[in-house]
Enzyme design. Structure first.
Site, PDB file in Angstrom:
ATOM      1  N   ASP A  85      52.688  14.564  31.639  1.00 24.94           N
ATOM      2  CA  ASP A  85      53.553  13.915  32.631  1.00 24.94           C
ATOM      3  C   ASP A  85      53.142  14.369  34.030  1.00 24.94           C
ATOM      4  OD1 ASP A  85      55.114  12.577  30.717  1.00 24.94           O
ATOM      5  OD2 ASP A  85      56.960  12.963  31.845  1.00 24.94           O
ATOM      6  N   ASP A 130      53.047  17.556  26.182  1.00 27.49           N
ATOM      7  CA  ASP A 130      54.052  16.594  26.649  1.00 27.49           C
ATOM      8  C   ASP A 130      54.294  16.799  28.140  1.00 27.49           C
ATOM      9  OD1 ASP A 130      56.063  14.701  26.693  1.00 27.49           O
ATOM     10  OD2 ASP A 130      57.580  16.005  25.786  1.00 27.49           O
ATOM     11  N   ASP A 176      51.350  28.117  32.048  1.00 31.24           N
ATOM     12  CA  ASP A 176      51.954  28.178  33.387  1.00 31.24           C
ATOM     13  C   ASP A 176      50.870  28.082  34.468  1.00 31.24           C
ATOM     14  OD1 ASP A 176      51.104  30.645  32.454  1.00 31.24           O
ATOM     15  OD2 ASP A 176      52.825  31.779  33.186  1.00 31.24           O
ATOM     16  N   LYS A 229      50.193  29.751  25.361  1.00 33.25           N
ATOM     17  CA  LYS A 229      51.032  30.777  25.990  1.00 33.25           C
ATOM     18  C   LYS A 229      50.936  32.027  25.119  1.00 33.25           C
ATOM     19  CE  LYS A 229      54.059  32.283  28.998  1.00 33.25           C
ATOM     20  NZ  LYS A 229      53.710  32.551  30.415  1.00 33.25           N
ATOM     21  N   TYR A 251      58.496  20.619  18.372  1.00 37.33           N
ATOM     22  CA  TYR A 251      59.197  19.350  18.153  1.00 37.33           C
ATOM     23  C   TYR A 251      59.446  19.087  16.664  1.00 37.33           C
ATOM     24  CZ  TYR A 251      58.250  18.221  23.061  1.00 37.33           C
ATOM     25  OH  TYR A 251      58.195  18.234  24.442  1.00 37.33           O
TER      26      TYR A 251
HETATM   27  C1  IPM Z   1      56.112  11.168  25.012  1.00 34.42           C
HETATM   28  C2  IPM Z   1      57.616  11.081  25.031  1.00 34.42           C
HETATM   29  C3  IPM Z   1      58.120  11.463  23.653  1.00 34.42           C
HETATM   30  C4  IPM Z   1      57.659  12.859  23.364  1.00 34.42           C
HETATM   31  C5  IPM Z   1      59.633  11.345  23.461  1.00 34.42           C
HETATM   32  C6  IPM Z   1      60.149   9.980  23.846  1.00 34.42           C
HETATM   33  C7  IPM Z   1      60.032  11.716  22.060  1.00 34.42           C
HETATM   34  O1  IPM Z   1      58.126  11.881  26.017  1.00 34.42           O
HETATM   35  O2  IPM Z   1      55.486  10.414  24.251  1.00 34.42           O
HETATM   36  O3  IPM Z   1      55.551  11.988  25.717  1.00 34.42           O
HETATM   37  O4  IPM Z   1      58.254  13.820  23.825  1.00 34.42           O
HETATM   38  O5  IPM Z   1      56.667  13.008  22.663  1.00 34.42           O
HETATM   39 MN    MN Z   2      56.653  12.873  27.234  1.00 37.73          MN
END
Ligand code: IPM
Ligand code: MN
Length: 359
Positions: free
Chosen positions: A252, A248, A224, A191, A141
């Site tokens: 999620d 990230d 993975d 990875k 990132y």
């Molecule tokens: C998170 C979000 C952010 C990230 C985005 C909005 C930049 O998805 O905090 O996980 O990818 O870090």
């Molecule tokens: Mn995120």
């Protein structure tokens, strides 16, 4: 104690949930005899609209001078144009970088009385209590990123994953210390079978753990495989440390385990200075302004702010207990309510927590 707290409500449901977080912080301040002052500043899409910048200088300055920052969420379809000069997300990435918030703590805990809201079977999620630690200011990132025109009119885009020794060491140390204070088990995810940046990650992580934290149970899992283990045996993990992009994605995925993303807070911390606290969920533009968003993740983020930035453990626990009690009493927002259950609105849910705190 006096503390200056900056509120960054952001976009979508951000302002609605942040307001409930503020009320809870104010109530805790009163209850425990602290002076909390609040200042609200723009970030994200609304800041692009008003100032042409997703992170105006004044916002950043106020954050630097604060003791802790509570953020709602940024982004929305209005600012999604891929050709736009800037995006709401850029504001979030920049504030993390500018404040040196290299470690992102995302606890994934399940509540006994919500186990049946999980998309996974109860016997799989039961007992899950993971602390994810995602590296937040490096990796793909923040590596070199460019787009070039080719002679035939097509384009080539490049995003680079970069990690150096120091960046891995400091985040692994935070994770290892956290593991010492919990179940004594640390898992590093990478990875390394493909990426050079991951091979360095693995080498450095292993050295730090072996030399400085030899008492930990330590293992290494490929990303993975981790995506799979996270839904097949989530309760076997304790602290998990990983790079920016893997963290990230995996968090999620992990956020679905307890039944709703609306319950999960996160903390972004550095080696000094204020930390940034926010719900894991996004700006949920589809329900923005309807007053139905679940404020509990933000309220729990406020608890993390008290714990990590203000060293107020007792106050943090008071919030967490209040949230537990509210859920145990059967109160649900729409994201958690079953078909036959009444769903509370954002403000009503906030009020339940406040009532519990004032007991
Ligand atoms: C998170 C979000 C952010 C990230 C985005 C909005 C930049 O998805 O905090 O996980 O990818 O870090
Ligand atoms: Mn995120």
């Amino acid at each position: 104690m006096n503390a200056k707290i900056v509120l960054l409500p952001g976009d979508g449901i951000g302002p609605e949930v942040t307001e409930e977080g503020r009320k809870v912080l104010a109530a805790v301040g009163q209850k425990f005899g602290h002076e909390f002052s609040f200042e609200t500043h723009p970030i994200g899409g609304n800041a692009i609209d008003d100032f042409g910048d997703p992170l105006p200088e004044a916002t950043l300055e106020a954050c630097r001078k604060s003791d802790g920052i509570l953020l709602g969420a940024v982004g929305g379809p209005k600012w999604d144009d891929p050709t736009a000069k800037t995006r709401p997300e850029a504001g979030l990435l920049k504030i993390r970088k500018e404040l040196g918030l290299f470690a992102n703590l995302r606890p994934i805990t399940t509540h006994e009385f919500l186990l049946d809201s999980s998309p996974l079977r109860r016997e799989i999620v039961e007992g899950t209590d993971i602390l994810f630690i995602r590296e937040l200011t490096g990796g793909i990132y923040f590596g070199e990123s460019k787009i070039e025109q080719n002679e035939d009119g097509s384009e080539t885009a490049t995003s680079t994953m970069v990690y150096s020794t120091h960046e891995v060491e400091r985040v692994v140390r935070i994770a290892a210390k956290a593991a010492q204070g919990r179940g004594g088990h640390l898992t590093s995810v990478d990875k390394a079978n493909v990426l050079e940046a991951s091979r360095l990650w693995r080498k450095v992580a292993e050295r730090v753990v072996k030399e400085e934290f030899p008492d930990l149970k330590y293992d290494v899992v490929l990303v993975d495989a981790m995506a799979m283990h996270l839904i097949s045996r989530p309760s076997t993990f304790d602290v998990v440390v990983t790079g920016n992009m893997f963290g990230d994605i995996l968090t999620d995925e992990g956020s679905m385990l307890p039944g709703s993303m609306g319950l999960l807070p996160s903390a972004s911390i550095g080696s000094d200075g204020p930390g940034l606290y926010e719900p894991i969920h996004g700006s949920a533009p589809d329900i923005a302004g309807l007053g139905i968003a679940n404020p509990l993740a933000t309220i729990l983020a406020a608890a993390m702010l008290l714990r990590h930035s203000l060293s107020m453990e007792e106050e943090a626990v008071a919030i967490e207990k209040a949230v537990d009690a509210v859920l145990a009493a059967g109160h649900r927002t729409k994201d958690l309510a079953k078909e036959n259950e009444v769903a509370l609105g954002t403000i009503e849910m906030g009020e339940k927590v406040l009532a519990e705190l004032s007991r």
